[in-house]
Scaffold this motif. Structure first.
Motif, PDB file in Angstrom:
ATOM      1  N   ARG A  23     -67.091  32.679  74.956  1.00  0.00           N
ATOM      2  CA  ARG A  23     -66.909  34.096  74.648  1.00  0.00           C
ATOM      3  C   ARG A  23     -65.557  34.423  74.027  1.00  0.00           C
ATOM      4  N   ASN A  24     -64.636  33.498  74.104  1.00  0.00           N
ATOM      5  CA  ASN A  24     -63.319  33.704  73.484  1.00  0.00           C
ATOM      6  C   ASN A  24     -62.457  32.457  73.696  1.00  0.00           C
ATOM      7  N   ALA A  25     -61.279  32.478  73.103  1.00  0.00           N
ATOM      8  CA  ALA A  25     -60.380  31.318  73.233  1.00  0.00           C
ATOM      9  C   ALA A  25     -59.892  31.159  74.665  1.00  0.00           C
ATOM     10  N   SER A  26     -59.718  32.271  75.369  1.00  0.00           N
ATOM     11  CA  SER A  26     -59.240  32.174  76.752  1.00  0.00           C
ATOM     12  C   SER A  26     -60.221  31.348  77.576  1.00  0.00           C
ATOM     13  N   GLU A  27     -61.509  31.634  77.401  1.00  0.00           N
ATOM     14  CA  GLU A  27     -62.518  30.888  78.157  1.00  0.00           C
ATOM     15  C   GLU A  27     -62.514  29.417  77.729  1.00  0.00           C
ATOM     16  N   ASP A  39     -46.267  29.437  73.387  1.00  0.00           N
ATOM     17  CA  ASP A  39     -47.729  29.392  73.535  1.00  0.00           C
ATOM     18  C   ASP A  39     -48.219  30.673  74.197  1.00  0.00           C
ATOM     19  N   TYR A  40     -49.530  30.840  74.224  1.00  0.00           N
ATOM     20  CA  TYR A  40     -50.092  32.136  74.602  1.00  0.00           C
ATOM     21  C   TYR A  40     -49.937  32.381  76.109  1.00  0.00           C
ATOM     22  N   PRO A  41     -49.435  33.562  76.485  1.00  0.00           N
ATOM     23  CA  PRO A  41     -49.136  33.813  77.900  1.00  0.00           C
ATOM     24  C   PRO A  41     -50.297  33.512  78.855  1.00  0.00           C
ATOM     25  N   ARG A  42     -51.536  33.846  78.486  1.00  0.00           N
ATOM     26  CA  ARG A  42     -52.643  33.602  79.428  1.00  0.00           C
ATOM     27  C   ARG A  42     -52.832  32.103  79.675  1.00  0.00           C
ATOM     28  N   MET A  43     -52.594  31.318  78.659  1.00  0.00           N
ATOM     29  CA  MET A  43     -52.768  29.876  78.810  1.00  0.00           C
ATOM     30  C   MET A  43     -51.618  29.307  79.656  1.00  0.00           C
ATOM     31  N   PHE A  45     -50.712  22.794  72.873  1.00  0.00           N
ATOM     32  CA  PHE A  45     -49.936  23.557  71.885  1.00  0.00           C
ATOM     33  C   PHE A  45     -50.870  24.342  70.977  1.00  0.00           C
ATOM     34  N   SER A  46     -50.284  25.303  70.254  1.00  0.00           N
ATOM     35  CA  SER A  46     -51.064  26.152  69.343  1.00  0.00           C
ATOM     36  C   SER A  46     -51.026  25.582  67.938  1.00  0.00           C
ATOM     37  N   GLN A  47     -52.172  25.614  67.279  1.00  0.00           N
ATOM     38  CA  GLN A  47     -52.181  25.205  65.866  1.00  0.00           C
ATOM     39  C   GLN A  47     -51.439  26.243  65.034  1.00  0.00           C
ATOM     40  N   VAL A 100     -48.966  29.603  65.926  1.00  0.00           N
ATOM     41  CA  VAL A 100     -48.288  30.316  67.009  1.00  0.00           C
ATOM     42  C   VAL A 100     -48.508  31.823  66.861  1.00  0.00           C
ATOM     43  N   PHE A 101     -48.986  32.454  67.932  1.00  0.00           N
ATOM     44  CA  PHE A 101     -49.330  33.882  67.809  1.00  0.00           C
ATOM     45  C   PHE A 101     -48.099  34.753  67.558  1.00  0.00           C
ATOM     46  N   MET A 102     -46.923  34.306  67.980  1.00  0.00           N
ATOM     47  CA  MET A 102     -45.723  35.147  67.845  1.00  0.00           C
ATOM     48  C   MET A 102     -45.206  35.214  66.408  1.00  0.00           C
ATOM     49  N   VAL A 106     -55.603  21.677  71.956  1.00  0.00           N
ATOM     50  CA  VAL A 106     -55.108  22.488  70.844  1.00  0.00           C
ATOM     51  C   VAL A 106     -55.646  23.911  70.994  1.00  0.00           C
ATOM     52  N   ASP A 107     -54.723  24.873  70.993  1.00  0.00           N
ATOM     53  CA  ASP A 107     -55.088  26.288  71.012  1.00  0.00           C
ATOM     54  C   ASP A 107     -55.260  26.720  69.554  1.00  0.00           C
ATOM     55  N   GLY A 108     -56.522  26.889  69.174  1.00  0.00           N
ATOM     56  CA  GLY A 108     -56.800  27.236  67.777  1.00  0.00           C
ATOM     57  C   GLY A 108     -57.164  28.697  67.603  1.00  0.00           C
ATOM     58  N   ALA A 109     -56.803  29.543  68.596  1.00  0.00           N
ATOM     59  CA  ALA A 109     -57.212  30.955  68.546  1.00  0.00           C
ATOM     60  C   ALA A 109     -56.858  31.593  67.209  1.00  0.00           C
ATOM     61  N   HIS A 110     -55.644  31.310  66.733  1.00  0.00           N
ATOM     62  CA  HIS A 110     -55.162  31.952  65.515  1.00  0.00           C
ATOM     63  C   HIS A 110     -55.346  31.109  64.270  1.00  0.00           C
ATOM     64  N   ALA A 111     -55.950  29.931  64.435  1.00  0.00           N
ATOM     65  CA  ALA A 111     -56.038  29.010  63.302  1.00  0.00           C
ATOM     66  C   ALA A 111     -57.449  28.888  62.748  1.00  0.00           C
ATOM     67  N   ALA A 113     -60.987  28.043  70.465  1.00  0.00           N
ATOM     68  CA  ALA A 113     -60.713  29.111  69.489  1.00  0.00           C
ATOM     69  C   ALA A 113     -61.547  30.350  69.789  1.00  0.00           C
ATOM     70  N   SER A 114     -61.045  31.482  69.337  1.00  0.00           N
ATOM     71  CA  SER A 114     -61.829  32.716  69.322  1.00  0.00           C
ATOM     72  C   SER A 114     -62.500  32.766  67.960  1.00  0.00           C
ATOM     73  N   LEU A 115     -63.734  33.262  67.926  1.00  0.00           N
ATOM     74  CA  LEU A 115     -64.389  33.429  66.623  1.00  0.00           C
ATOM     75  C   LEU A 115     -64.269  34.876  66.139  1.00  0.00           C
ATOM     76  N   HIS A 116     -63.777  35.746  67.053  1.00  0.00           N
ATOM     77  CA  HIS A 116     -63.628  37.164  66.671  1.00  0.00           C
ATOM     78  C   HIS A 116     -62.259  37.457  66.051  1.00  0.00           C
ATOM     79  N   LYS A 117     -61.481  36.423  65.786  1.00  0.00           N
ATOM     80  CA  LYS A 117     -60.229  36.653  65.052  1.00  0.00           C
ATOM     81  C   LYS A 117     -60.495  36.347  63.578  1.00  0.00           C
ATOM     82  N   TRP A 118     -60.160  35.153  63.127  1.00  0.00           N
ATOM     83  CA  TRP A 118     -60.158  34.927  61.675  1.00  0.00           C
ATOM     84  C   TRP A 118     -61.539  34.646  61.102  1.00  0.00           C
TER      85      TRP A 118
HETATM   86  C1  LIG Z   1     -52.556  31.672  70.596  1.00  0.00           C
HETATM   87  C2  LIG Z   1     -53.614  32.414  71.352  1.00  0.00           C
HETATM   88  N1  LIG Z   1     -54.324  31.778  72.268  1.00  0.00           N
HETATM   89  C3  LIG Z   1     -55.302  32.382  72.968  1.00  0.00           C
HETATM   90  C4  LIG Z   1     -55.588  33.700  72.770  1.00  0.00           C
HETATM   91  C5  LIG Z   1     -56.664  34.354  73.567  1.00  0.00           C
HETATM   92  O1  LIG Z   1     -57.672  34.782  72.728  1.00  0.00           O
HETATM   93  P1  LIG Z   1     -58.855  35.699  73.310  1.00  0.00           P
HETATM   94  O2  LIG Z   1     -58.212  36.962  73.785  1.00  0.00           O
HETATM   95  O3  LIG Z   1     -59.743  35.895  72.166  1.00  0.00           O
HETATM   96  O4  LIG Z   1     -59.449  34.946  74.438  1.00  0.00           O
HETATM   97  C6  LIG Z   1     -54.864  34.431  71.823  1.00  0.00           C
HETATM   98  C7  LIG Z   1     -55.131  35.860  71.590  1.00  0.00           C
HETATM   99  O5  LIG Z   1     -54.480  36.545  70.844  1.00  0.00           O
HETATM  100  C8  LIG Z   1     -53.858  33.770  71.095  1.00  0.00           C
HETATM  101  O6  LIG Z   1     -53.118  34.414  70.176  1.00  0.00           O
END
Ligand SMILES: Cc1ncc(COP(=O)(O)O)c(C=O)c1O
Length: 419
Positions: free
Chosen positions: A119-123, A146-150, A197-199, A201-203, A226-231, A249-254
């Motif tokens: 359902r998303n990259a977090s999952e 890297d992403y705070p939730r991770m 690591f992120s492919q 970086v969200f920041m 590999v966190d590909g949420a933004h890649a 990865a999330s598919l609802h981003k790019w």
């Molecule tokens: C680098 C990175 N990882 C993970 C996530 C989590 O993505 P999602 O909220 O779609 O689960 C994000 C969301 O912005 C992100 O930027």
């Protein structure tokens, strides 16, 4: 098609898909870099989206709008499903998740048996993070960008199981991507079990050298996540390019798929020993679908990912990347000229793509983004961390060059010239 465009400024789902397919055929062989600045071409792509007329959306990184073809498919499936959910959703619609899996695998060159739909990259990433057997003292390396939730996920394992999380710092902008490989290399100890690591970086939008870091991990017997949420569907790549163990990865981003869609890639030899986040029976141990045992969920979301994949494929991954980079370069080069301005990511093609973050000495990012919204109806993202601050600007394929120029005018009007 052009008559339709004059009647209303967006196209309905099927028209939008047909137009993008037509454009693809009509521009076959035109180099991506040449098409990147062709406003006529991108104006037609833009017509496949319905946009908020009042606010210019330069935060497509958070979550992206879907083209009308995707939204229509999603809504149609919801309506269809609602007439008789237990039959229509479970019997008719749910099996199409296999087409989504196969199409993703084909387009990103992976074995479908390695692709789970989430359902998303977090999952996806939490499946990777929580499913590994780790002992007290085992080390996980990641970065402080890297992403705070991770990071919270690893920290929960630290509190609960006494693993050790090491967050590596690095200065921005990065000058040489090889420094990012060395960052991990120098931190490896005999206790290191995972590199996460992120492919992208969200920041800041920094692109990491994924292939090299995964190769480094493998040469030490370390698992790579590999966190590909933004890649994903932003930076062109194929799974066969990398030798990663997990990719989320999330598919609802790019990709602009329906909100609530994600992907998890698991290397084949990791599948059997990896625990699912929601339990699955032992008979599913070797089956990637064990990660999809999530209970009742709307099939409409993952199914309409097919329309998003079609849209993406018709634009073309390289063309999309080239256009997104073109827009980023346009604002970044202009605004970097302002006194006290600094881009927090290099503009080289191997270091940043669609988005970037810019710092101004004379105004804090919260105040700047508030002023852009209140006075100029422009939405950007303030990024504030102990070690960097700026506004993150993320246009999309429907953003016009004129809108980028309007954004630059607005920033120039708001940012004080001297401290
Ligand atoms: C680098 C990175 N990882 C993970 C996530 C989590 O993505 P999602 O909220 O779609 O689960 C994000 C969301 O912005 C992100 O930027």
């Amino acid at each position: 098609m052009s008559a339709d465009l004059t009647r209303r400024d967006f196209l309905r789902g099927a028209e939008a898909l047909a137009l993008v397919a037509f454009l693809n055929r009509a521009h076959a062989g035109v180099p991506a870099e040449k098409l990147a600045g062709d406003e006529d071409f991108w104006e037609k792509i833009r017509s496949a989206y319905v946009r908020d007329e009042k606010i210019l959306n330069l935060n497509n990184g958070g979550v992206a709008p879907a083209p009308t073809s995707v939204l229509d498919a999603e809504i149609e499936a919801l309506r269809y499903s609602n007439l008789l959910p237990t039959y229509r959703m479970w019997h008719d619609l749910e099996p199409r998740v296999e087409d989504v899996r196969k199409t993703l695998a084909r387009m990103w060159n992976a074995d479908p048996a390695c692709i789970a739909i989430t359902r998303n990259a977090s999952e996806s990433l939490q499946i990777a993070q929580f499913g590994l057997d780790l002992k007290p003292g085992d080390e996980v390396l990641t970065t402080s960008q890297d992403y705070p939730r991770m990071i919270t996920t690893w920290q929960q394992r630290e509190r609960r199981e006494k693993i050790v999380l090491k967050q590596l710092d690095f200065a921005v902008p990065v000058h040489d991507p090889a420094d990012l490989v060395r960052l991990f290399e120098q931190a490896i100890t005999p206790g290191t079990r995972v590199i996460h690591f992120s492919q992208v970086v969200f920041m800041t939008g920094q692109i990491f050298p994924v292939k090299e870091i995964c190769a480094l991990a493998r040469s030490h017997g370390i698992i790579s996540i590999v966190d590909g949420a933004h890649a994903f569907a932003h930076v062109p790549f194929q799974f066969s390019d990398f030798d990663c163990d997990f990719y989320g990865a999330s598919l609802h981003k790019w990709l602009s798929a329906p909100i609530g869609t994600g992907l998890l890639y698991v290397r084949k030899d990791r599948l059997e020993k990896h625990w699912a986040l929601m339990a699955a029976p032992p008979s599913m141990d070797k089956d990637i679908r064990k990660f999809e045992e999530i209970g009742t969920h709307p099939a409409a979301m993952h199914n309409a990912t097919l329309q998003a994949l079609e849209f993406h494929e018709n634009i073309g991954a390289e063309r999309k990347f080239a256009r997104l980079r073109y827009l980023k370069q346009r604002w970044a080069e202009r605004l970097s000229e302002l006194p006290g301005a600094q881009m927090l990511v290099s503009l080289d093609a191997n270091q940043s793509g669609a988005f970037g973050t810019i710092h101004f000495d004379t105004i804090d990012p919260g105040r700047l983004s508030d002023a852009l919204l209140a006075k100029h109806n422009i939405l950007v993202t303030p990024i504030v961390a102990p070690f960097l601050s700026g506004i993150r600007v993320s246009p999309n394929v429907y953003t016009s060059a004129a809108e980028i120029d309007r954004f630059c005018d607005a920033v120039e009007a708001v940012v004080p010239r001297a401290a």
